[in-house]
Scaffold this active site. Structure first.
Site, PDB file in Angstrom:
ATOM      1  N   LYS A   1       9.872  -0.887  23.090  1.00 19.90           N
ATOM      2  CA  LYS A   1       9.370  -1.556  21.304  1.00 19.90           C
ATOM      3  C   LYS A   1      10.356  -2.694  22.339  1.00 19.90           C
ATOM      4  O   LYS A   1      10.009  -4.063  21.751  1.00 19.90           O
ATOM      5  CB  LYS A   1       9.864  -1.707  20.275  1.00 19.90           C
ATOM      6  CG  LYS A   1       8.829   0.306  19.941  1.00 19.90           C
ATOM      7  CD  LYS A   1       9.855   0.121  18.859  1.00 19.90           C
ATOM      8  CE  LYS A   1       9.922   1.645  18.017  1.00 19.90           C
ATOM      9  NZ  LYS A   1       9.515   1.932  16.461  1.00 19.90           N
TER      10      LYS A   1
ATOM     11  N   ARG B   1      18.995  17.529  35.440  1.00 20.48           N
ATOM     12  CA  ARG B   1      20.560  18.272  36.290  1.00 20.48           C
ATOM     13  C   ARG B   1      21.478  17.808  35.530  1.00 20.48           C
ATOM     14  O   ARG B   1      22.550  18.715  34.510  1.00 20.48           O
ATOM     15  CB  ARG B   1      20.382  18.640  37.547  1.00 20.48           C
ATOM     16  CG  ARG B   1      21.559  19.366  37.959  1.00 20.48           C
ATOM     17  CD  ARG B   1      21.041  19.151  39.801  1.00 20.48           C
ATOM     18  NE  ARG B   1      20.497  18.475  39.557  1.00 20.48           N
ATOM     19  CZ  ARG B   1      19.203  19.317  40.341  1.00 20.48           C
ATOM     20  NH1 ARG B   1      19.262  20.244  40.603  1.00 20.48           N
ATOM     21  NH2 ARG B   1      18.155  18.886  41.113  1.00 20.48           N
ATOM     22  N   THR B   2      21.124  16.291  35.280  1.00 16.64           N
ATOM     23  CA  THR B   2      22.860  15.606  35.394  1.00 16.64           C
ATOM     24  C   THR B   2      22.464  15.568  33.546  1.00 16.64           C
ATOM     25  O   THR B   2      23.713  15.843  32.895  1.00 16.64           O
ATOM     26  CB  THR B   2      23.110  14.398  35.362  1.00 16.64           C
ATOM     27  OG1 THR B   2      22.498  14.320  36.753  1.00 16.64           O
ATOM     28  CG2 THR B   2      24.183  13.472  35.198  1.00 16.64           C
TER      29      THR B   2
ATOM     30  N   ARG C   1      22.818   6.744  32.708  1.00 17.98           N
ATOM     31  CA  ARG C   1      22.414   6.423  33.303  1.00 17.98           C
ATOM     32  C   ARG C   1      21.423   5.020  33.330  1.00 17.98           C
ATOM     33  O   ARG C   1      20.240   4.886  32.758  1.00 17.98           O
ATOM     34  CB  ARG C   1      21.493   7.806  33.641  1.00 17.98           C
ATOM     35  CG  ARG C   1      20.060   7.509  35.021  1.00 17.98           C
ATOM     36  CD  ARG C   1      19.948   8.821  35.762  1.00 17.98           C
ATOM     37  NE  ARG C   1      20.780   9.665  36.339  1.00 17.98           N
ATOM     38  CZ  ARG C   1      20.968  10.457  36.805  1.00 17.98           C
ATOM     39  NH1 ARG C   1      19.339  10.488  37.133  1.00 17.98           N
ATOM     40  NH2 ARG C   1      21.990  11.346  37.465  1.00 17.98           N
TER      41      ARG C   1
ATOM     42  N   HIS D   1      27.572   7.363  41.134  1.00 18.27           N
ATOM     43  CA  HIS D   1      27.534   9.057  40.821  1.00 18.27           C
ATOM     44  C   HIS D   1      28.736   9.586  40.907  1.00 18.27           C
ATOM     45  O   HIS D   1      28.880  10.446  41.388  1.00 18.27           O
ATOM     46  CB  HIS D   1      25.664   8.632  40.835  1.00 18.27           C
ATOM     47  CG  HIS D   1      25.901   9.972  39.971  1.00 18.27           C
ATOM     48  ND1 HIS D   1      26.141  10.954  38.964  1.00 18.27           N
ATOM     49  CD2 HIS D   1      24.711  11.115  40.409  1.00 18.27           C
ATOM     50  CE1 HIS D   1      25.855  11.188  37.987  1.00 18.27           C
ATOM     51  NE2 HIS D   1      24.882  12.190  39.858  1.00 18.27           N
TER      52      HIS D   1
END
Lengths: 311, 186
Positions: A89, A61-62, A111, A139
């Protein structure tokens, strides 16, 4: 011409935003909502700018919401998810973002599972950084879209009564919303298992703690159900999903104890039958899809305002 | 700086609006396919008045939309902060319509350029015409209005001020002449 000056390079959290800044973001978002309803859903405001979505945690969603917001403003949006990047890596976060900076993005949306990650990156790179969730810390765009939805349905923010129910301690959504409550004068009540109550609740100002959800919602204008993070099952924070649903879940009978015009919000993704019953989630009083719609508008507003503050 | 010179007073402004309403009807004997779109802020009030005048003359009340051109500006990101965004409200389709775009002043033409881009995002109008209360010259783009209330000869340093009762408490068009310096008379 009146200018909206957003005096920040980054959006890292709600905690450090003033009342006027929050209102400026919401008003700007309100004006952007109309764009998403047009036949041609695109305006040229950020033409030629590059937005990188850097996601170290899963998100549908975000990430989609930020990507759509950037594209509707005509910015070029690039998505990077950690599972397919050189993170696997062994590259450090600092090296990753320095390399990205060398490609001259204007805004990096990020995020990360670690609290403070966005702030750390903001200190390294010249591009504006938008925190799309950092650990259990903040958030901010979720809280802003929640505020826009509350204002849309209740007509105001100051003096509103908000009940937040669930795992408050591990929820960045709850924390960002509680900071907003403190700044905007929203009365917050929180409720959840004692093991899921934060120890630092006093920092958020006058937050009332209720042991029973019935008490939290009794006078609420807005009921915000938090997602139960199922991965916490078996950690001893709550006995079982059934027990959690019975004690704290929002079902029709429990909702009947709230004022008749109270609306129900959920940041998603929902666990139907756990924190929220299916018929409540689909019911007339749920404004969950309005939250999603407002999410695009709020993210357009943030990208637009940060775009104007950098030059 | 000299005191403001009044170009149109309240009565003059009404006379000019009335004349432009007649011109619109002269060009469009049938008003059925016409819509009005006012550019924020004062273009909206002028468009509302034009809508009333046209209704009085023809009995037809044209649909009226509001356009905020901020998202389409060509100077976003220049200088500190972006302009405050206000709502655009065009609650009808522009497909195959003739749009009369209404603004208070035309100068460089950049606002109109932005407005044209904005209108196109609401569908494909059959035609767009431009109606302005004041043409002050100084165009930087090849744009020309179809209906003009009054012409004002001005230099870039002058300020042309339109005042409407709905917003400012009184109606007027005024010019505040800047100190004449090196720039050529336009």
């Amino acid at each position: 011409m009146i200018k909206a000056v957003f005096p920040h390079k980054d959006l890292l959290g709600i905690r450090n935003l003033g009342r006027d800044e929050i209102v400026m973001i919401l008003d700007t978002a309100e004006s952007f909502k109309e764009v998403s309803r047009r036949p041609i859903k695109k305006v040229p405001s950020l033409r030629g700018q590059t937005v990188i979505n850097l996601f170290y945690e899963p998100s549908t969603r975000t990430r989609t919401s930020f990507e759509i917001a950037a594209k509707r403003l005509s910015a070029d949006a690039v998505n990077i998810s950690a599972s397919t990047s050189s993170v696997v890596k062994g590259e450090t976060l600092a090296d990753t973002v320095r390399n990205l900076q060398a490609m001259a993005p204007d805004i990096v949306v990020m995020r990360h599972a670690c609290a403070g990650a966005a702030e750390y990156v903001a200190g390294i790179i010249a591009a504006g950084v938008v925190n799309a969730g950092d650990g259990a810390h903040e958030h901010p765009t979720q809280a802003l879209l929640d505020l826009l939805t509350m204002r849309q349905h209740c007509g105001r923010l100051e003096g509103l009564r908000l009940a937040i129910i669930g795992d408050i301690a591990h929820s960045r959504v709850a924390r960002s919303n509680l900071w907003a409550c403190r700044t905007l004068g929203i009365h917050a009540r929180v409720c959840g298992p004692p093991s899921m109550m934060p120890r630092d609740l006093a920092d958020f100002g006058e937050v009332e703690v209720c042991s029973r959800p019935e008490d939290a919602i009794a006078t609420a204008d807005v009921i915000m159900m938090l997602r139960l993070q199922l991965e916490r099952q078996g950690t001893g924070l709550f006995p079982s999903l059934e027990e959690y649903a019975r004690r704290y879940g929002l079902n029709r009978e429990r909702l009947a104890r709230a004022p008749a015009d109270a609306v129900v919000m959920h940041p998603g993704p929902m666990n139907r039958g756990v924190e929220i019953a299916g018929d409540v989630a689909d019911g007339r009083r749920a404004v969950i899809l309005d939250q999603v719609e407002n999410g695009v508008a709020v993210r357009m507003a943030i990208l637009y305002l940060l775009g104007g503050s950098r030059s | 700086m000299t005191p403001d010179q009044t170009i149109l007073d309240a009565r003059g402004l009404e006379v000019v609006l009335g004349r432009m309403a007649h011109e619109v009807i002269e060009h469009h004997p049938v008003l059925d396919n016409l819509v009005l779109v006012g550019v924020r802020s004062r273009g909206v009030h002028l468009a509302e008045r034009l809508q009333c005048r046209l209704a009085e003359l023809s009995g037809v009340t044209l649909p009226l939309g509001i356009l905020d051109i901020t998202m389409y500006r060509d100077d976003l990101g220049l200088g500190a902060g972006n302009p405050v965004l206000e709502r655009t409200e065009i609650p009808f389709s522009l497909e195959e319509k003739t749009v009369i775009l209404v603004d208070d002043v035309i100068h460089t033409g950049r606002t109109v350029r932005a407005a044209l881009d904005g209108l196109m995002d609401f569908g494909r109008p059959r035609a767009i015409q431009l109606l302005v209360l004041v043409d002050r010259g100084g165009r930087e783009l090849p744009i020309r209005p179809d209906y003009v209330g009054t012409h004002v000869h001005s230099s870039p340093r002058d300020k042309v001020k339109v005042r409407v009762g709905e917003r400012d408490g009184f109606d007027a068009v005024m010019v505040e002449y800047g100190t004449r310096g090196q720039e050529a008379n336009l």
